[in-house]
Design a protein around this motif. Structure first.
Motif, PDB file in Angstrom:
ATOM      1  N   UNK A  61      45.666  68.151 -24.219  1.00  0.00           N
ATOM      2  CA  UNK A  61      45.681  67.039 -23.270  1.00  0.00           C
ATOM      3  C   UNK A  61      46.317  65.800 -23.882  1.00  0.00           C
ATOM      4  N   UNK A  62      46.006  65.523 -25.150  1.00  0.00           N
ATOM      5  CA  UNK A  62      46.616  64.357 -25.792  1.00  0.00           C
ATOM      6  C   UNK A  62      48.123  64.528 -25.936  1.00  0.00           C
ATOM      7  N   UNK A  63      48.563  65.749 -26.269  1.00  0.00           N
ATOM      8  CA  UNK A  63      50.000  65.988 -26.392  1.00  0.00           C
ATOM      9  C   UNK A  63      50.704  65.840 -25.052  1.00  0.00           C
ATOM     10  N   UNK A  64      50.057  66.273 -23.990  1.00  0.00           N
ATOM     11  CA  UNK A  64      50.662  66.144 -22.670  1.00  0.00           C
ATOM     12  C   UNK A  64      50.682  64.698 -22.202  1.00  0.00           C
ATOM     13  N   UNK A  65      49.606  63.967 -22.478  1.00  0.00           N
ATOM     14  CA  UNK A  65      49.542  62.572 -22.037  1.00  0.00           C
ATOM     15  C   UNK A  65      50.404  61.648 -22.889  1.00  0.00           C
ATOM     16  N   UNK A  66      50.779  62.062 -24.090  1.00  0.00           N
ATOM     17  CA  UNK A  66      51.573  61.191 -24.960  1.00  0.00           C
ATOM     18  C   UNK A  66      52.974  60.948 -24.432  1.00  0.00           C
ATOM     19  N   UNK A  67      53.468  61.815 -23.548  1.00  0.00           N
ATOM     20  CA  UNK A  67      54.819  61.644 -22.997  1.00  0.00           C
ATOM     21  C   UNK A  67      54.782  61.009 -21.612  1.00  0.00           C
ATOM     22  N   UNK A  68      53.618  60.520 -21.189  1.00  0.00           N
ATOM     23  CA  UNK A  68      53.471  59.933 -19.865  1.00  0.00           C
ATOM     24  C   UNK A  68      53.058  58.475 -19.991  1.00  0.00           C
ATOM     25  N   UNK A  69      53.397  57.648 -19.008  1.00  0.00           N
ATOM     26  CA  UNK A  69      52.935  56.256 -19.017  1.00  0.00           C
ATOM     27  C   UNK A  69      51.427  56.191 -18.819  1.00  0.00           C
ATOM     28  N   UNK A  70      50.814  55.056 -19.151  1.00  0.00           N
ATOM     29  CA  UNK A  70      49.341  54.951 -19.052  1.00  0.00           C
ATOM     30  C   UNK A  70      48.793  55.239 -17.669  1.00  0.00           C
ATOM     31  N   UNK A  71      49.503  54.839 -16.622  1.00  0.00           N
ATOM     32  CA  UNK A  71      48.990  55.083 -15.271  1.00  0.00           C
ATOM     33  C   UNK A  71      48.922  56.574 -14.965  1.00  0.00           C
ATOM     34  N   UNK A  72      49.928  57.318 -15.428  1.00  0.00           N
ATOM     35  CA  UNK A  72      49.935  58.763 -15.195  1.00  0.00           C
ATOM     36  C   UNK A  72      48.943  59.487 -16.098  1.00  0.00           C
ATOM     37  N   UNK A  73      48.668  58.935 -17.264  1.00  0.00           N
ATOM     38  CA  UNK A  73      47.727  59.582 -18.176  1.00  0.00           C
ATOM     39  C   UNK A  73      46.333  59.707 -17.554  1.00  0.00           C
ATOM     40  N   UNK A  74      45.901  58.665 -16.870  1.00  0.00           N
ATOM     41  CA  UNK A  74      44.584  58.713 -16.229  1.00  0.00           C
ATOM     42  C   UNK A  74      44.545  59.790 -15.153  1.00  0.00           C
ATOM     43  N   UNK A  75      45.641  59.942 -14.383  1.00  0.00           N
ATOM     44  CA  UNK A  75      45.673  60.969 -13.347  1.00  0.00           C
ATOM     45  C   UNK A  75      45.642  62.369 -13.954  1.00  0.00           C
ATOM     46  N   UNK A  76      46.375  62.577 -15.051  1.00  0.00           N
ATOM     47  CA  UNK A  76      46.384  63.891 -15.694  1.00  0.00           C
ATOM     48  C   UNK A  76      45.007  64.231 -16.250  1.00  0.00           C
TER      49      UNK A  76
END
Length: 398
Positions: free
Chosen positions: A174-189
């Motif tokens: 999950x951290x690896x996937x969220x690291x390539x996304x902006x903060x707003x998208x990280x919360x949704x993921x």
């Protein structure tokens, strides 16, 4: 010739070549992608248990190994017990086959005045052409069966390996996937992942609990009737009826009925009646209470999702369709805004009573009580447009 035409032709040919290459690669890797999808949902299913064990101080890798070891040990024990039961039943049927054949021959000779004998039938079967062709085809198909078994074992190992990594390295993934996304998208993921874990785990755990209740109930019945292999048949009914969608109940009840028929034909009717009665108890009392919080979807939606999953991925799609649809419904529910429904006439097609309607200004029926401010403003603008001499294009006052 325009200068852009050769460049456009090369671009079109390049895009077409990329499309063909991607289509070929997708068809070659579709088996691997299906295995990864199965492993992903299996990893989501065991992640709650792994997370609880990790919260108690056990390393996540060791916790995942212990959970998978328990699942594999239970599955292997069930397969061994089921295989021994089937082998015993087949051996008993083969031993009793001459008696069954003698009874059928005597009944046929008595009712149709024939003179058949067991030796004649056996001799005709042994020297028949279709039996020889069947034996030859079976001998030639041994290699195909062996290849299918080896392919199934390799696929099972692939699924177990990927699901082990998905469950053991879930937070890191999950951290690896969220690291390539902006903060707003990280919360949704993260929210989507948590919903998927909750729905998938809740679905499988609720099904496991219902399988336990169903297995115990059928075991008690079979034990009372004196049916052999009652524990194995109870486990069979519990697992197949809960984890095989749509037709699982019928497949689960067929085997106990067949075994009961070999003991006493009336016992098969008792088993059939109990299966029908218990199915109604499960559908109307047990299942709504156990799945109300874990998988809250309409039965028609669940049935349609099972059919769609079967059409797309076969048996695998039928199994993962319900948790996938439940996850999607729960995730989209936070982004769908719902409104209060206005009162409607009780009789379809009727216009209802005219409450407060103004003659000459629409004359439509209004619901009881004052309209909201936004609806009153919209209604006023529509009525002003219908008045003669109003509107932006009117110039009568000039």
């Amino acid at each position: 010739m325009p200068r852009w035409l050769p460049r456009a032709a090369v671009l079109v040919l390049g895009l077409y070549a990329c499309f063909q290459l991607g289509s070929w690669a997708f068809h070659q890797l579709v088996g691997l992608l299906v295995n990864v999808l199965i492993a992903f949902f299996l990893g989501l299913a065991v992640e709650p248990a792994v997370s609880r064990m990790a919260a108690r101080g056990i390393r996540r890798g060791l916790a995942t190994f212990l959970v998978f070891l328990g699942v594999v040990a239970f599955s292997a024990g069930f397969v061994v017990m089921l295989g021994s039961m089937l082998a015993g039943q087949i051996t008993q049927m083969i031993d009793d086959f001459p008696q069954y054949l003698d009874s059928v021959i005597s009944w046929t000779n008595g009712h149709f005045h024939t003179s058949l004998s067991r030796l004649q039938i056996q001799d005709s079967l042994l020297h028949s052409d279709w039996l020889q062709r069947y034996v030859q085809n079976s001998a030639s198909g041994v290699l195909d069966v062996s290849t299918t078994v080896l392919g199934g074992l390799f696929r099972l190992l692939t699924v177990l390996l990927f699901s082990f990594y998905f469950a053991a390295d879930g937070p890191r993934l999950r951290r690896a996937l969220c690291s390539v996304l902006p903060p707003a998208r990280q919360a949704e993921v993260r929210r989507a992942w948590e919903i998927a874990v909750d729905k998938t785990g809740g679905y499988l755990y609720s099904r496991g609990l219902m399988a336990l209740v169903s297995g115990v109930a059928h075991y008690v019945l079979l034990q009372i009737l004196g049916i052999p292999y009652a524990p194995v048949l109870g486990v069979w009914v519990g697992l197949i009826s809960q984890f095989v969608p749509t037709i699982g109940t019928y497949l689960a009840g067929a085997l106990p009925m067949l075994v009961a028929f070999t003991v006493n034909p009336w016992y098969a009717l008792w088993v059939l009646g109990f299966v029908v009665v218990y199915q109604q108890f499960e559908n109307y009392l047990l299942q709504p209470k156990l799945t109300a919080k874990s998988v809250d979807i309409h039965p028609a939606v669940a049935f349609g999702s099972v059919i769609a999953g079967t059409a797309l991925l076969g048996a695998v799609g039928a199994i993962i369709a319900i948790p996938a649809v439940a996850t999607l419904q729960a995730f989209l529910g936070a982004y769908v805004r719902r409104y209060d429904v206005l009162d409607e006439p009780s009789v379809p097609g009727s216009r209802g009573p005219r409450t407060g309607g103004e003659p000459g200004r629409g004359g439509g029926a209004r619901p009881d009580g004052p309209l909201p401010r936004g609806l009153r403003a919209l209604r006023g603008r529509l009525l002003d447009r219908r008045r003669p001499g109003s509107g932006p294009g009117d110039r009568s006052g000039m």
